[in-house]
Enzyme design. Structure first.
Site, mmCIF file in Angstrom:
data_model
loop_
_atom_site.group_PDB
_atom_site.id
_atom_site.type_symbol
_atom_site.label_atom_id
_atom_site.label_comp_id
_atom_site.label_asym_id
_atom_site.label_seq_id
_atom_site.Cartn_x
_atom_site.Cartn_y
_atom_site.Cartn_z
ATOM 1 N N SER A 145 0.789 -1.022 0.071
ATOM 2 C CA SER A 145 -0.225 -0.074 0.047
ATOM 3 C C SER A 145 0.877 1.185 0.115
ATOM 4 O O SER A 145 1.839 1.451 -0.839
ATOM 5 C CB SER A 145 -1.038 -0.127 1.131
ATOM 6 O OG SER A 145 -1.875 0.837 1.080
ATOM 7 N N GLU A 239 -9.387 -3.540 -6.072
ATOM 8 C CA GLU A 239 -9.411 -2.555 -5.285
ATOM 9 C C GLU A 239 -9.171 -1.138 -6.118
ATOM 10 O O GLU A 239 -8.970 -1.342 -7.017
ATOM 11 C CB GLU A 239 -7.682 -2.797 -4.627
ATOM 12 C CG GLU A 239 -6.482 -3.152 -5.575
ATOM 13 C CD GLU A 239 -5.553 -3.119 -4.664
ATOM 14 O OE1 GLU A 239 -4.994 -2.465 -3.858
ATOM 15 O OE2 GLU A 239 -4.850 -4.353 -4.822
ATOM 16 N N HIS A 269 -7.352 -5.203 -1.384
ATOM 17 C CA HIS A 269 -6.202 -4.510 -1.140
ATOM 18 C C HIS A 269 -5.385 -5.297 -0.118
ATOM 19 O O HIS A 269 -5.853 -5.786 0.882
ATOM 20 C CB HIS A 269 -6.514 -3.017 -0.586
ATOM 21 C CG HIS A 269 -5.640 -2.250 -0.386
ATOM 22 N ND1 HIS A 269 -4.854 -1.569 -1.398
ATOM 23 C CD2 HIS A 269 -5.091 -1.673 0.793
ATOM 24 C CE1 HIS A 269 -4.006 -1.047 -0.929
ATOM 25 N NE2 HIS A 269 -4.075 -0.897 0.303
#
Length: 300
Positions: A145, A239, A269
């Site tokens: 991320s 995502e 995600h």
């Protein structure tokens, strides 16, 4: 079975109290409680340490065949949430698969420490490894991320500083564009159980503190990627950041960076965090470990 597993994980994430755009102090507690709730695999050893003055956690998997590799890990959390301790579960899965010594870094968080504090800390940690005599060619940089975006920013900072590049980098669901201009910000909005445009805009504003969101060290998608090491990108089909991964892979290829892109239909995600219970997540980490071990250990 895999798709049903992914559906269950997505439902679990959707019902979670974690709001990535919520009150930062409360969400830090929720994030770390959630991340730290699962038991570590048997044989995992951890200790607190530091790299260039930056706190870190060293992770070793005692039941793995050891290698000379070093994994430098940068956790996610939209630059405002998350911690090295909270990332140990996912990091330990990589350490077990690679046999590498993993170091997950507690870089400074926004809004208390805005850009470029996180990049400065990541570079300090990498330089500390080099100063200790760790060969650049034995280091793999990875992150998920925001940590994936930070891993890419670290590669750019390494290039700017004239240091030798690591053997490779692997990024999961990277947040590489803080302008939120990817098409899937809208087209996957109803499918993503974790992230929203509102949350990303909130955290980007806190991290940037007025800096241009297209600044390459903040949004590596806008950088000159030439000269970066081999790159593996993984992303889920569910995502909003999917387009960050797609555009990043295309730009890396055009810059003559050896790049491998793997997308996983139906996956949310950072689904790799569920490797102990989701088959495709375990397969994704197996692929990541094979990529790392095929590159780490070359002459630097």
């Amino acid at each position: 079975m895999t798709r049903s597993q992914l559906d269950l994980i997505s439902d679990l994430l959707r019902s979670s109290p974690l709001d990535m755009g919520g009150d930062v102090e409360k969400m830090r507690r929720v994030f770390d409680e959630t991340a730290g709730s699962a038991p570590l695999p048997a044989g995992v050893l951890t200790r607190t340490t530091e790299l260039g003055g930056v706190p870190a956690v060293e992770v070793r998997a005692g039941d793995a065949a050891p290698t000379d590799g070093t994994l430098l890990y940068l956790h996610g959390g939209a630059y405002a949430i998350g911690s090295a301790a909270g990332s140990v579960g996912l990091v330990s899965e990589l350490a077990r698969r690679t046999g590498a010594t993993a170091l997950t870094v507690d870089y400074r968080l926004a809004p208390e420490h805005p850009f470029p504090a996180a990049v400065d800390d990541a570079l300090a940690a990498y330089r500390a490894l080099l100063d200790r005599g760790v060969a650049a060619g034995s280091i793999a940089v990875t992150g998920e991320s925001a940590g994936g975006g930070l891993a890419l920013a670290l590669l750019l900072a390494i290039k700017d500083a004239g240091f030798p590049q690591p053997s490779c980098a692997t990024v999961m669901s990277p947040w590489a564009d803080l302008t939120q201009s990817g098409a899937t910000i809208e087209t996957r909005a109803g499918a993503d159980p974790v992230l929203t445009r509102r949350a990303l805009d909130t955290r980007a504003a806190g991290y940037l503190a007025g800096a241009d969101p297209r600044t390459p060290l903040a949004s590596p998608l806008y950088a000159d990627l030439r000269g970066l090491p081999p790159l593996l990108i993984q992303a889920g089909g569910r995502e909003v950041l999917l387009d960050d991964a797609l555009r990043l892979a295309a730009k890396a290829a055009l810059a003559d960076v050896p790049v491998t892109l793997r997308t996983f239909p139906g996956a949310p995600h950072v689904f790799q965090a569920f490797a102990p219970v989701v088959d495709v997540a375990a397969q994704a980490l197996d692929h990541m470990a094979a990529f790392i071990n095929s590159h780490a250990g070359r002459e630097s």
